[in-house]
Design a protein around this motif. Structure first.
Motif, PDB file in Angstrom:
ATOM      1  N   THR A  60      -2.210  -1.547  -6.715  1.00 23.02           N
ATOM      2  CA  THR A  60      -1.696  -2.756  -6.048  1.00 23.02           C
ATOM      3  C   THR A  60      -1.264  -3.783  -7.092  1.00 23.02           C
ATOM      4  O   THR A  60      -0.170  -4.372  -7.002  1.00 23.02           O
ATOM      5  CB  THR A  60      -2.795  -3.375  -5.148  1.00 23.02           C
ATOM      6  N   CYS A 106       0.843  -1.209   0.000  1.00 24.04           N
ATOM      7  CA  CYS A 106       0.000   0.000   0.000  1.00 24.04           C
ATOM      8  C   CYS A 106       0.872   1.250   0.000  1.00 24.04           C
ATOM      9  O   CYS A 106       0.572   2.219  -0.704  1.00 24.04           O
ATOM     10  CB  CYS A 106      -0.928   0.017   1.212  1.00 24.04           C
ATOM     11  N   THR A 125      -5.073   3.710   3.137  1.00 24.16           N
ATOM     12  CA  THR A 125      -5.306   2.672   4.137  1.00 24.16           C
ATOM     13  C   THR A 125      -4.998   3.282   5.501  1.00 24.16           C
ATOM     14  O   THR A 125      -4.566   4.436   5.579  1.00 24.16           O
ATOM     15  CB  THR A 125      -4.431   1.425   3.845  1.00 24.16           C
TER      16      THR A 125
END
Ligand code: AMP
Ligand code: GLY
Length: 420
Positions: A252, A110, A117
């Motif tokens: 990602t 991340c 996040t």
């Protein structure tokens, strides 16, 4: 096509049911399967955590395509072993499965992908972790790094709870999984699950769902593996979903590819939604259970085509054919679950239920004993229905629940409340 599905829960029953709708499926074997799966497919008792045993079985049975249900065989490298033997498989490699197998790894990805996040810190000793949470204060979230069967996350509302969780984890409560601990900012908002296929480069969203983690009505009681689910999740609007793909999922996938460990399979993004934006709570490298049951009910036969295209790395040629429908699944569990419960009680009334594209009872933990279906696990049945509206799906599901005669089981009576 000869197909092998690995796993033994309601998720795998739903996958088997969807695969069997597709005329491309010639034979289907599920390993190890359960009593419900045995009614629709052959079951084989092999050790799915042993990659070589899976490869040998697939070769002996002329299997063309393997679908891996749970995370544990993925983390053991089952897909790597199958690929090396030239057998097409759906699911990530062992390296890519770290997106679920290591919470610290996910955080690292991340960071590199700049995906929104919770803020976090990682620790390998109790003293520094304790100092950190003492400085941060509660609420705060303490996570064992590794796979801990869904039990390695403590959302601590008080400092004492957080400190106790740290001591338990470094004290060996989760074995090796707790050798490293991730401590995260507590995120507020509404949770939803987003399911995306990735072939390593292209992505294709295949549905949204929400589950109910607490054991009892009104979200009371202990955390469970999930007591029910519905799809779609209204909180994941098209706009929020598109933004989550752009800010979280695609970066990602790009980062995994850049590292030489492309992610192939279904990516289950657990999201926390607040003020029109999603932040990542966690990734899982498999379908959710019971979320898979509602997704399969809605996708039907095309699920196989999508999984094959994903494994063959031609997802860019695919699209999902969505009906404007809803599905809902009620989990029936053994009384006592998620604590200790009895096994072996008999479940009656299943034969009389309709089993069609709007009504399915997927078996999770069941076993056939002398012709009777008996409970063999904590979560036992997933009573699943589809409808034009969520209310219709829900009333169909609970109509089925009411016809099942199982005094030793219980379920929540409010699945879907948030959306209704
Ligand atoms: P996980 O195993 O990471 O999904 O965590 C289990 C559950 O804990 C999630 O579904 C959330 O409800 C909750 N959770 C995990 N991380 C956080 C966080 N940073 N903030 C708030 N809740 C969290
Ligand atoms: N239902 C939550 C999960 O499968 O992880």
């Amino acid at each position: 096509m000869n197909i092998l599905i690995l796993g033994s829960g309601g998720r795998e029953h739903a996958l088997a049911w969807a695969v069997l709708q597709n005329p491309k499926c010639d034979t289907l074997i599920v390993a190890p399967g359960n009593a419900g799966i045995a009614q629709i497919a052959a079951c084989a008792d092999i050790n799915i955590l042993n990659p070589q045993a899976v490869v040998d079985f697939a070769a002996e049975n002329a299997i063309d395509f393997v679908i891996v249900g749970p995370e544990a065989p993925l983390a053991e490298g089952v897909v790597d072993a199958l690929s090396q033997s030239g057998i097409l498989a759906f699911g990530p490699s062992r390296e890519a499965a770290r997106l679920e197998a290591s919470k610290a790894f996910t955080k690292e990805i991340c960071d590199a992908a700049k995906a929104p996040t919770a803020a976090y810190a990682r620790f390998t000793d109790a003293a520094s972790a304790r100092d950190y949470v003492t400085a941060q204060g509660a609420p705060i979230v303490v996570k064992a790094d590794g796979l801990a069967a869904g039990k390695g996350v403590i959302v601590a509302m008080t400092l004492t709870e957080a400190l106790d969780a740290i001591d338990d984890m470094f004290g060996g409560e989760f074995g090796d999984a707790g050798a490293e601990v991730v401590i995260e900012e507590f995120m507020e908002g509404e949770e939803a699950s987003f399911f995306i296929l990735s072939d390593g480069a292209s992505i294709l969203p295949i549905g949204t769902a929400q589950d109910h983690k607490r054991a009892f009505d009104n979200d009371a009681g202990p955390n469970t593996g999930g007591m029910g689910a519905y799809s779609p999740a209204p909180v994941l609007s098209d706009e929020i979903a598109a933004r989550a793909l752009r800010e979280i999922v695609q970066p990602t996938i790009d980062e995994m590819a850049k590292r030489g460990t492309p992610y192939r399979g279904v990516l289950y993004a657990g999201l926390m939604i607040k003020d029109g934006q999603a932040r990542l709570v966690e990734y899982n490298v498999r379908f959710g259970d019971p979320e898979c049951q509602v997704l399969m009910m809605r996708l039907g036969a095309q699920a196989l085509d999508l999984m094959v295209a994903c494994a063959e790395q031609r997802l860019d040629q695919m699209s999902v054919n969505w009906a404007d429908d809803h599905a809902l699944s009620v989990v029936m569990a053994a009384i006592g679950y998620p604590g200790s419960y009895e096994k072996g009680s008999v479940i009656n009334g299943l034969e009389a239920l309709a089993q069609d594209s709007n009504h399915m009872v997927f078996h999770a933990g069941t076993k056939e004993v002398n012709g009777a279906i008996t409970a063999a696990g904590g979560r036992v049945l997933n009573v699943t229905a589809r409808g034009e509206t969520l209310a219709e799906a829900r009333s169909r599901a609970y109509d089925m629940v009411n016809k099942i005669d199982w005094p030793d089981g219980f379920c929540r009576s409010d699945i879907g409340w948030r959306a209704l």
